[in-house]
Design a protein around this motif. Sequence first.
Motif, short mmCIF file in Angstrom:
data_model
loop_
_atom_site.label_atom_id
_atom_site.label_comp_id
_atom_site.label_asym_id
_atom_site.label_seq_id
_atom_site.Cartn_x
_atom_site.Cartn_y
_atom_site.Cartn_z
N SER A 194 0.83 -1.21 0.00
CA SER A 194 0.00 0.00 0.00
C SER A 194 0.86 1.25 0.00
O SER A 194 0.55 2.23 -0.67
CB SER A 194 -0.93 0.00 1.22
N THR A 195 1.98 1.21 0.72
CA THR A 195 2.90 2.34 0.73
C THR A 195 3.50 2.57 -0.66
O THR A 195 3.59 3.71 -1.14
CB THR A 195 4.02 2.11 1.76
N VAL A 196 3.89 1.47 -1.31
CA VAL A 196 4.44 1.57 -2.67
C VAL A 196 3.37 2.11 -3.62
O VAL A 196 3.66 2.91 -4.51
CB VAL A 196 4.95 0.19 -3.14
N ALA A 197 2.12 1.67 -3.43
CA ALA A 197 1.02 2.14 -4.29
C ALA A 197 0.81 3.64 -4.13
O ALA A 197 0.56 4.36 -5.12
CB ALA A 197 -0.26 1.39 -3.96
N PHE A 198 0.90 4.15 -2.91
CA PHE A 198 0.77 5.60 -2.68
C PHE A 198 1.89 6.35 -3.39
O PHE A 198 1.65 7.42 -3.99
CB PHE A 198 0.79 5.92 -1.19
N LEU A 199 3.10 5.80 -3.33
CA LEU A 199 4.22 6.44 -4.02
C LEU A 199 4.00 6.44 -5.53
O LEU A 199 4.26 7.44 -6.21
CB LEU A 199 5.53 5.72 -3.66
N GLY A 200 3.50 5.32 -6.05
CA GLY A 200 3.21 5.25 -7.48
C GLY A 200 2.13 6.22 -7.89
O GLY A 200 2.22 6.86 -8.95
N ALA A 201 1.10 6.36 -7.06
CA ALA A 201 0.03 7.31 -7.35
C ALA A 201 0.55 8.75 -7.34
O ALA A 201 0.16 9.57 -8.17
CB ALA A 201 -1.10 7.16 -6.34
N ALA A 202 1.45 9.04 -6.40
CA ALA A 202 2.03 10.39 -6.34
C ALA A 202 2.86 10.68 -7.58
O ALA A 202 2.80 11.78 -8.15
CB ALA A 202 2.88 10.52 -5.08
N TYR A 203 3.62 9.68 -8.04
CA TYR A 203 4.43 9.87 -9.24
C TYR A 203 3.54 10.06 -10.47
O TYR A 203 3.79 10.93 -11.31
CB TYR A 203 5.35 8.66 -9.43
N TYR A 204 2.50 9.24 -10.57
CA TYR A 204 1.57 9.37 -11.69
C TYR A 204 0.92 10.75 -11.68
O TYR A 204 0.74 11.38 -12.73
CB TYR A 204 0.50 8.28 -11.61
N GLY A 205 0.56 11.23 -10.50
CA GLY A 205 -0.02 12.57 -10.40
C GLY A 205 0.92 13.64 -10.88
O GLY A 205 0.50 14.61 -11.51
N SER A 206 2.22 13.45 -10.59
CA SER A 206 3.20 14.44 -11.06
C SER A 206 3.27 14.47 -12.59
O SER A 206 3.46 15.53 -13.19
CB SER A 206 4.58 14.14 -10.47
N LEU A 207 3.12 13.30 -13.21
CA LEU A 207 3.17 13.24 -14.68
C LEU A 207 1.94 13.89 -15.30
O LEU A 207 2.02 14.52 -16.36
CB LEU A 207 3.27 11.79 -15.14
#
Length: 250
Positions: free
Chosen positions: A23-36
């Motif tokens: 879940s922590t990794v998923a939050f990081l992935g979502a944050a990165y996707y949001g930046s893109l």
Amino acid sequence: MASPAQPSLSELIDQTTILSLLSTVAFLGAAYYGSLRLLPANAGAKTRILFIWHAFDALIHTILEGGFLYNCFFSYTTPSLWKGQQLPGVIPGGSTSAYLAPDVYFLGHKDRLYGALYSTNPLGALWRVYAKADARWGGSDLNVISLELLTVGLGAPLAAWVCYCLVKQRADRWFWMIALATGELYGGFMTFAPEWLSGNSNLDTSNWMYLWLYLFFFNMLWVVLPGWIMYEGYQQFNPAAKRGDHKKRK
């Protein structure tokens, strides 16, 4: 005296632990996707890192720590249900919660024990895993709950606001980032200072996972990144530092 038996690898890395880490990794992935998706195409690496961190910060505070508060206020048990069995989070042989002083009762309920230890929802299971390293997060520690009320109620919205400021390149974005970073560092100190002053009575550092992953790594993120942000913010507000940075770029 024999040392207590160490938990096996299967006990340390069970399904709940794996899902919690994912879940922590998923939050990081979502944050990165949001930046893109949200940042301008010409955004620099520093802006992208700042956006990812604050988006990750907002998600962690809102979902995971919001779940902690939910369980503190709405998940509870009553001693009468246990029929003489030892309750989790209760001092053996005593009647008071291990997280509160004698004759102090969370929300004034003398017949209830609150916290993730007594929950049946997935976020409660996640915090029961973390509570193996820091027992306070399984119950109703007043210091932790008070800090989390500020973190969830103020820190999470402020982190989301910083993301908006970065997207719009608002002139005041560094002010808000410094304000949040200051709060994060203060909150981290106030979380662990009571433990340092009491001999770490609630912390379990007996194995590498509890010490280095749960207690060190996850908490140091909220020291290193806010510390870096405060340093970068100082550069922005200090005319001499900005002149030096301009000369370097030349």
